[in-house]
Design a protein around this motif. Structure first.
Motif, PDB file in Angstrom:
ATOM      1  N   ILE A  42       0.840  -1.206   0.000  1.00 49.56           N
ATOM      2  CA  ILE A  42       0.000   0.000   0.000  1.00 49.56           C
ATOM      3  C   ILE A  42       0.873   1.252   0.000  1.00 49.56           C
ATOM      4  O   ILE A  42       0.664   2.181  -0.781  1.00 49.56           O
ATOM      5  N   THR A  43       1.887   1.238   0.890  1.00 46.40           N
ATOM      6  CA  THR A  43       2.772   2.411   0.974  1.00 46.40           C
ATOM      7  C   THR A  43       3.478   2.630  -0.354  1.00 46.40           C
ATOM      8  O   THR A  43       3.575   3.759  -0.843  1.00 46.40           O
ATOM      9  N   ARG A  45       2.511   1.650  -3.323  1.00 45.77           N
ATOM     10  CA  ARG A  45       1.568   2.121  -4.328  1.00 45.77           C
ATOM     11  C   ARG A  45       1.285   3.606  -4.138  1.00 45.77           C
ATOM     12  O   ARG A  45       1.300   4.395  -5.075  1.00 45.77           O
ATOM     13  N   GLU A  46       1.058   3.992  -2.861  1.00 54.57           N
ATOM     14  CA  GLU A  46       0.772   5.410  -2.598  1.00 54.57           C
ATOM     15  C   GLU A  46       1.949   6.283  -3.009  1.00 54.57           C
ATOM     16  O   GLU A  46       1.770   7.341  -3.600  1.00 54.57           O
ATOM     17  N   ARG A  47       3.153   5.763  -2.707  1.00 49.55           N
ATOM     18  CA  ARG A  47       4.356   6.525  -3.048  1.00 49.55           C
ATOM     19  C   ARG A  47       4.446   6.690  -4.568  1.00 49.55           C
ATOM     20  O   ARG A  47       4.730   7.777  -5.074  1.00 49.55           O
ATOM     21  N   GLU A  50       1.903   9.143  -5.776  1.00 50.10           N
ATOM     22  CA  GLU A  50       2.315  10.506  -5.468  1.00 50.10           C
ATOM     23  C   GLU A  50       3.425  10.949  -6.419  1.00 50.10           C
ATOM     24  O   GLU A  50       3.418  12.062  -6.957  1.00 50.10           O
TER      25      GLU A  50
ATOM     26  N   LEU B 181      -7.004   0.651   5.292  1.00 52.23           N
ATOM     27  CA  LEU B 181      -6.722   2.082   5.188  1.00 52.23           C
ATOM     28  C   LEU B 181      -7.496   2.863   6.246  1.00 52.23           C
ATOM     29  O   LEU B 181      -7.005   3.857   6.763  1.00 52.23           O
ATOM     30  N   ASP B 185      -5.663   5.304   8.514  1.00 49.61           N
ATOM     31  CA  ASP B 185      -5.881   6.746   8.365  1.00 49.61           C
ATOM     32  C   ASP B 185      -6.823   7.339   9.397  1.00 49.61           C
ATOM     33  O   ASP B 185      -6.755   8.524   9.675  1.00 49.61           O
TER      34      ASP B 185
END
Lengths: 169, 359
Positions: A42-43, A45-47, A50, B181, B185
């Motif tokens: 997840i991290t 993918r988010e990175r 971004e 998430l 979050d």
């Protein structure tokens, strides 16, 4: 109340231990094989999202910069073109003018030369005409004279005439 | 004015149906009372239905897994005695009817608790204190089922993540990811701060373990139906883990706040004990909250079902079922909510323990 807590440990310690064991095993297994890869993915993918967004933004800026630059270049090119055209026009005019002048000069020169030549030729022609006329005249005169002077009186008359003429001339 | 919309109202229709039901059942109960004398002899053979014991039996842990009717699975009994470990099937007790002669002592099931009986058949209280019950009870099995389900779900999801690195979530993964998430979050990040990632595994495990146990508890038939999260010992274990996690991750500011608070020196004898009690009371509140909420839900559902047996009338069944349906839907919400609250408060406590103070 005392009844409630009697044998509490004897009856329930087992469950507490089982629950603790179950939870710890679950925590270890899920932590190692589920949460770690999932959170990492997840991290990651988010990175990357971004990153992609930032890159898109940068590309947009670059695009704008390039467009701006292109426009600038275009403007410059246009100005240069105008300048070149102007220069060319000037040069054309200059060349035409020069050519005109040269042509005029040449023409004048040629005319002059021609007139001189004409004059020369005329002079020559006149001279030869004169000569021919003179010789013809002489011939004619000769013949005339020959005819006229066949007798002595005619010769004397002529001499007298000629002498008169010479006086006048 | 036109009042026809009132007659068309669904609410009204429902209440009319309900009141008809209730009146029918009221008449019926009068009828039962009048007939009572006649059937009393027949009923005398059957045990009188006692909702309290029935409900408490249902929400308690057991050495049997009751499936339905007279059918129940006996579960393995493991005893740690002062002489050694005993291991036999719970079937030997025949639901407490018979004592069982083990290797070291003779055991009997009294109120689903294992006691040692002496030669005279009486419970030997002194020797009973020497044995520890490590049986694989209904709640232990339910816990394992929940754990196994979690492992199956999350290992498969993790493998999907590995297969689809950097791609958008798909299938079951996209169902799970928003929840993960959500924990990250809405629970971990706002309460713990930038150090949250270290606590994600424990928060996620607590959250999903509570949630799946809550949900399985709502299923009335075999794989579910156990009251694991409504068991105070289970919540005690979770709360203990929270206590340990919070206090072992605490920094010097947290301990300074407890032992050297910013108050006049003469208040220390009051403040320090209060802060020390606070360390215990916070996980204690977690323990009670989860236990009470889930147990209460189970008790309400069982009470509504018990109405059928209390009134001995099938006519009450639709009303009971309607209310139980409503409660079950509510409990679905509660199942999530309690898992959320437990995890949320855990994150909050961790947050206060790792917070950096800049005085």
């Amino acid at each position: 109340m005392g009844e409630l807590f009697e044998n509490l440990l004897n009856d329930h310690l087992g469950f507490v231990v089982w629950a603790l064991v179950a939870f710890v095993i679950l925590l270890v297994l899920l932590g190692k094989f589920a949460w770690k890869p999932i959170m990492a993915a997840i991290t990651e993918r988010e990175r990357s999202i971004e990153d992609a967004l930032l890159k898109a933004e940068a590309a947009k800026e670059e695009m704008a910069r390039l467009t701006n630059e292109n426009e600038q270049l275009l403007k410059q090119a246009r100005a240069e073109r105008d300048l070149i055209l102007k220069e060319a026009r000037q040069m054309k005019d200059q060349i035409i003018n020069e050519a005109k002048e040269a042509a005029q000069a040449e023409g004048a020169r040629m005319i002059e030369k021609a007139s001189i030549e004409i004059n020369n030729q005329k002079a020559i022609a006149l001279a030869s005409v004169k000569e021919q006329v003179a010789s013809l005249s002489i011939e004619i005169a000769e013949k005339v004279l020959q005819k006229q002077l066949e007798n002595k009186t005619q010769q004397d008359a002529l001499v007298a005439d000629l002498l008169k003429e010479v006086k006048i001339g | 004015m036109d009042f026809s919309h009132i007659l068309n109202s669904k609410k009204l229709a429902f209440s009319v149906i309900l009141s008809v039901f209730l009146s029918v059942f009221a008449c019926k109960s009068f009828a039962i009372q009048s007939e009572k004398a006649g059937v009393e002899e027949k009923n005398a053979k059957e045990e009188a239905f006692n909702p309290t014991t029935a409900i408490l039996e249902h929400i308690a842990d057991s050495h049997y897994w009751h499936v339905g009717g007279e059918v129940s699975f006996p579960l393995p009994v493991i005893l740690y005695t002062d002489k050694g470990i005993e291991n036999f099937s719970g079937a030997a007790f025949e639901h407490g009817a018979k004592p069982y002669q083990g290797k070291y002592y003779t055991y009997k099931l009294v109120d689903d608790k294992i006691r040692v009986v002496g030669a005279n058949g009486e419970v030997d209280k002194e020797t009973s204190k020497k044995i520890y019950d490590f049986s694989i009870t209904k709640n232990v099995i339910a816990m394992w089922i929940a754990g196994l389900l979690l492992l199956i779900i999350f290992l498969s999801v993790a493998s999907t993540y590995k297969k689809r690195t950097g791609k958008a979530p798909k299938g079951f993964q996209s169902l799970i990811e928003p929840v993960i998430l959500f924990v990250r979050d809405e629970i971990a990040r706002p309460n713990i701060g930038y150090k949250y990632s270290k606590y994600m595994p424990v928060l996620l495990t607590i959250f999903f373990f509570i949630w799946i146990n809550n949900l399985l508890g709502l299923i009335p038939i075999f794989p579910g139906g156990a009251n694991v999260t409504g068991n105070i010992l289970f919540t005690f274990v979770l709360a203990t883990i929270v206590l340990l996690v919070v206090n072992f991750s605490a920094n010097k500011y947290y301990w300074k706040h407890i032992f050297l608070p910013d108050v006049p020196l003469w208040l220390y004898p009051i403040m320090i004990p209060v802060e020390l009690i606070g360390i215990i009371s916070r996980p204690f509140a977690l323990m009670i909250r989860l236990y009470a909420n889930i147990s209460a839900g189970h008790i309400i559902v069982l009470s509504l079902i018990s109405l059928i047996f209390i009134f001995k009338s099938l006519l009450i069944a639709p009303v009971s079922v309607a209310f139980v349906l409503f409660m079950d839907v509510l409990e679905l919400l509660v199942a999530f909510l309690q898992a959320f609250i437990f995890t949320m408060l855990t994150a909050l406590f961790i947050g206060t323990a790792v917070e950096e103070h800049h005085h």
